[in-house]
Design an enzyme around this catalytic site. Structure first.
Site, PDB file in Angstrom:
ATOM      1  N   THR A  48      -5.622 -11.733  -4.957  1.00  0.00           N
ATOM      2  CA  THR A  48      -5.012 -10.867  -6.112  1.00  0.00           C
ATOM      3  C   THR A  48      -4.954 -11.542  -7.157  1.00  0.00           C
ATOM      4  O   THR A  48      -5.085 -10.871  -8.423  1.00  0.00           O
ATOM      5  CB  THR A  48      -3.703 -10.306  -5.751  1.00  0.00           C
ATOM      6  OG1 THR A  48      -3.952  -9.475  -4.535  1.00  0.00           O
ATOM      7  CG2 THR A  48      -3.175  -9.310  -6.709  1.00  0.00           C
ATOM      8  N   TYR A  62      -6.536  -2.076  -6.322  1.00  0.00           N
ATOM      9  CA  TYR A  62      -7.862  -3.066  -7.310  1.00  0.00           C
ATOM     10  C   TYR A  62      -8.544  -3.786  -6.237  1.00  0.00           C
ATOM     11  O   TYR A  62      -8.279  -3.600  -5.217  1.00  0.00           O
ATOM     12  CB  TYR A  62      -6.819  -4.083  -7.984  1.00  0.00           C
ATOM     13  CG  TYR A  62      -5.872  -4.991  -7.020  1.00  0.00           C
ATOM     14  CD1 TYR A  62      -4.563  -4.400  -6.767  1.00  0.00           C
ATOM     15  CD2 TYR A  62      -6.494  -6.001  -6.515  1.00  0.00           C
ATOM     16  CE1 TYR A  62      -3.958  -5.305  -5.602  1.00  0.00           C
ATOM     17  CE2 TYR A  62      -5.595  -6.757  -5.383  1.00  0.00           C
ATOM     18  CZ  TYR A  62      -4.189  -6.180  -4.934  1.00  0.00           C
ATOM     19  OH  TYR A  62      -3.518  -6.979  -4.478  1.00  0.00           O
ATOM     20  N   SER A  95      -7.979 -13.465   1.029  1.00  0.00           N
ATOM     21  CA  SER A  95      -7.552 -14.377   1.795  1.00  0.00           C
ATOM     22  C   SER A  95      -7.664 -14.179   3.278  1.00  0.00           C
ATOM     23  O   SER A  95      -7.341 -14.950   4.222  1.00  0.00           O
ATOM     24  CB  SER A  95      -6.197 -15.174   1.508  1.00  0.00           C
ATOM     25  OG  SER A  95      -4.992 -14.307   1.724  1.00  0.00           O
ATOM     26  N   THR A 128      -2.469 -13.964  -1.240  1.00  0.00           N
ATOM     27  CA  THR A 128      -1.235 -14.010  -0.635  1.00  0.00           C
ATOM     28  C   THR A 128      -1.213 -13.601   1.041  1.00  0.00           C
ATOM     29  O   THR A 128      -0.140 -14.164   1.448  1.00  0.00           O
ATOM     30  CB  THR A 128      -0.250 -13.167  -1.290  1.00  0.00           C
ATOM     31  OG1 THR A 128      -0.516 -11.873  -1.103  1.00  0.00           O
ATOM     32  CG2 THR A 128      -0.107 -13.242  -2.841  1.00  0.00           C
ATOM     33  N   ASP A 129      -2.095 -13.130   1.491  1.00  0.00           N
ATOM     34  CA  ASP A 129      -2.092 -12.758   2.931  1.00  0.00           C
ATOM     35  C   ASP A 129      -1.958 -13.721   3.823  1.00  0.00           C
ATOM     36  O   ASP A 129      -1.085 -14.024   4.863  1.00  0.00           O
ATOM     37  CB  ASP A 129      -3.303 -11.878   3.251  1.00  0.00           C
ATOM     38  CG  ASP A 129      -3.077 -10.292   2.685  1.00  0.00           C
ATOM     39  OD1 ASP A 129      -3.914  -9.461   2.858  1.00  0.00           O
ATOM     40  OD2 ASP A 129      -2.101 -10.083   1.648  1.00  0.00           O
ATOM     41  N   LYS A 201       4.856 -14.777   3.728  1.00  0.00           N
ATOM     42  CA  LYS A 201       4.712 -13.399   3.073  1.00  0.00           C
ATOM     43  C   LYS A 201       5.681 -12.355   3.809  1.00  0.00           C
ATOM     44  O   LYS A 201       5.185 -12.012   4.911  1.00  0.00           O
ATOM     45  CB  LYS A 201       3.463 -12.839   2.731  1.00  0.00           C
ATOM     46  CG  LYS A 201       3.394 -11.908   2.130  1.00  0.00           C
ATOM     47  CD  LYS A 201       1.819 -11.422   1.665  1.00  0.00           C
ATOM     48  CE  LYS A 201       1.589 -10.095   0.899  1.00  0.00           C
ATOM     49  NZ  LYS A 201       0.235  -9.707   0.610  1.00  0.00           N
ATOM     50  N   GLU A 322      16.102 -18.537  28.089  1.00  0.00           N
ATOM     51  CA  GLU A 322      15.618 -17.643  29.344  1.00  0.00           C
ATOM     52  C   GLU A 322      14.402 -17.959  29.786  1.00  0.00           C
ATOM     53  O   GLU A 322      14.269 -17.049  31.063  1.00  0.00           O
ATOM     54  CB  GLU A 322      15.428 -16.115  28.190  1.00  0.00           C
ATOM     55  CG  GLU A 322      16.752 -15.966  27.860  1.00  0.00           C
ATOM     56  CD  GLU A 322      16.642 -14.387  26.909  1.00  0.00           C
ATOM     57  OE1 GLU A 322      16.538 -14.529  25.714  1.00  0.00           O
ATOM     58  OE2 GLU A 322      16.428 -13.493  27.547  1.00  0.00           O
TER      59      GLU A 322
HETATM   60  N1  DAS Z   1      -5.955  -9.277  -0.105  1.00  0.00           N
HETATM   61  C1  DAS Z   1      -4.989 -10.080  -0.448  1.00  0.00           C
HETATM   62  C2  DAS Z   1      -5.468 -11.624  -0.220  1.00  0.00           C
HETATM   63  O1  DAS Z   1      -6.690 -12.039  -0.570  1.00  0.00           O
HETATM   64  C3  DAS Z   1      -4.618 -10.142  -1.866  1.00  0.00           C
HETATM   65  C4  DAS Z   1      -3.523 -10.939  -2.343  1.00  0.00           C
HETATM   66  O2  DAS Z   1      -2.481 -10.307  -2.113  1.00  0.00           O
HETATM   67  O3  DAS Z   1      -3.907 -12.058  -2.771  1.00  0.00           O
HETATM   68  O4  DAS Z   1      -4.609 -12.300   0.255  1.00  0.00           O
END
Ligand code: DAS
Length: 365
Positions: A48, A62, A95, A128-129, A201, A322
């Site tokens: 992103t 986007y 990602s 970010t993923d 995340k 457990e």
């Molecule tokens: N699809 C997500 C990624 O590329 C977009 C983001 O949040 O960076 O990880």
């Protein structure tokens, strides 16, 4: 403007650091090295932070991985005041599409740059993923004390109040800061500095998406870093793993636990060649009674079973609580969430198949 520190000789500087906190010279400037701006390389992978939407109001609609690294740098004209920066476009993907080959290719390029005496720090712009997985992988395999800082954003650069430019500015400041050395792989978003090991995340549509169960290491504000914690687990220079000695990564899968779960997914992963399965268990990594025989059989076939918890907001899976892990020869993921446990299991299996050694590795990293 050079601060007092930059003209102090190292001996005098060392003397000032012995003074009581109230009398120490001012805090080192964010990016000061001995006599020049730090040299920071930005490896761009997509996400992103390189995204573009149709209009300024499109903060969540986007396309990721569109803007090239040169444009990312041009969008932050303040960077040259922080460091001598140059960019490399190593990938241009979202990602969620990162695979083991991307991890290995990125890790090898980072190692090459870290060995270069002309490079003081490395920033990786990343979706970010799966940023948390890449950050932990590099934590384990990069044998350097130079700052490696991953950064992403929750909004594309085309959106109102885009968070990417300031996140990138802060990441370069942290990567160029002498104080960042030796603190492991770092992740900066939303003014916070997180350990690449701990951060994940936690939210999927807010700018404060990244959280660490044990808290951030510090903050970066107006390019200055403020540190409050240090990593407790082995990393980077203190790791026994080295990307330069890893030719490939074994298959490790994650099975998410819930009521009514049976062994179908586990057997399918085994059939597909998994060398370990991370059980994202309920609570303390619990295993349903009906599932135990399947996992015991898979262990007998040579697969490693790693009990993690789907409740991954802080806490850790206790061994032999457990579940009789000693009796079943299962592993526990300690405080690692399932996706991080998978990364560590892959890296650890490049070195050993021994259960006791593997469990030691889960305790130490
Ligand atoms: N699809 C997500 C990624 O590329 C977009 C983001 O949040 O960076 O990880």
């Amino acid at each position: 403007m050079k601060s007092l520190l930059s003209v102090l000789s190292p001996a005098l500087l060392a003397l000032t650091l012995l003074l009581p906190p109230g009398l120490q010279a001012e805090e080192p400037a964010p990016t000061e090295t001995a006599d020049r701006l730090p040299r920071v390389v930005i490896l761009a992978t997509g996400g992103t932070i390189a995204g573009a939407g149709a209009g300024a109001a499109d903060s969540a609609t986007y396309q990721a991985a569109k803007v090239p690294v040169e444009q990312l740098l041009a969008n932050v004209p303040q960077l040259p005041a922080l460091a001598e920066v140059r960019g490399e476009q190593i990938f241009q993907i979202a990602s969620e599409s990162f695979g083991n080959e991307q991890l290995l290719a990125l890790g090898r390029r980072v190692a090459e740059l870290a060995e270069n005496p002309e490079v003081d720090g490395i920033v990786i712009t990343h979706g970010t993923d799966t940023l948390e997985e890449t950050a932990y992988f590099l934590t384990l395999v990069e044998r350097t004390d130079k700052p490696i800082v991953l950064v992403g954003s929750m909004r594309p650069g085309t959106a109102l109040s885009a968070d990417g430019p300031l996140n990138l500015y802060n990441a370069v400041a942290v990567a160029g800061n002498l104080q960042s050395r030796g603190k492991g792989v770092l992740v900066t978003l939303n003014d916070e500095i997180h350990s690449g090991r701990d951060v994940s995340k936690a939210l999927n549509i807010r700018t404060d998406a990244f959280q660490s169960p044990w808290g951030p290491l510090g903050m970066v504000v107006e390019g200055k870093s403020y540190w409050f914690r240090l990593p407790a687990k082995r990393h980077t220079l203190n790791s026994e793993f080295d990307i330069r000695q890893i030719a490939s990564l074994p298959r490790v899968d994650i099975a998410y636990a819930y009521g009514n779960l049976d062994g179908t997914a586990y057997r399918a992963f085994a059939q597909a060649g998994a060398r370990a399965i991370v059980h994202a268990g309920t609570g303390n990594g619990s295993v349903a009674a009906a599932l135990v025989p399947t996992l015991q059989a898979l262990r007998q076939e040579g697969l490693q079973i790693v009990r993690a918890s789907r409740a991954d907001r802080g806490g850790f899976v206790l061994r032999n609580a457990e579940q009789p892990d000693d009796k079943y020869d299962w592993l526990v993921a300690h405080d690692l969430n399932p996706q991080k446990a998978r990364i560590l299991a892959m890296v650890a299996l490049t070195r050993t198949q021994d259960s006791r050694e593997l469990q030691r590795i889960f305790w130490e990293y």
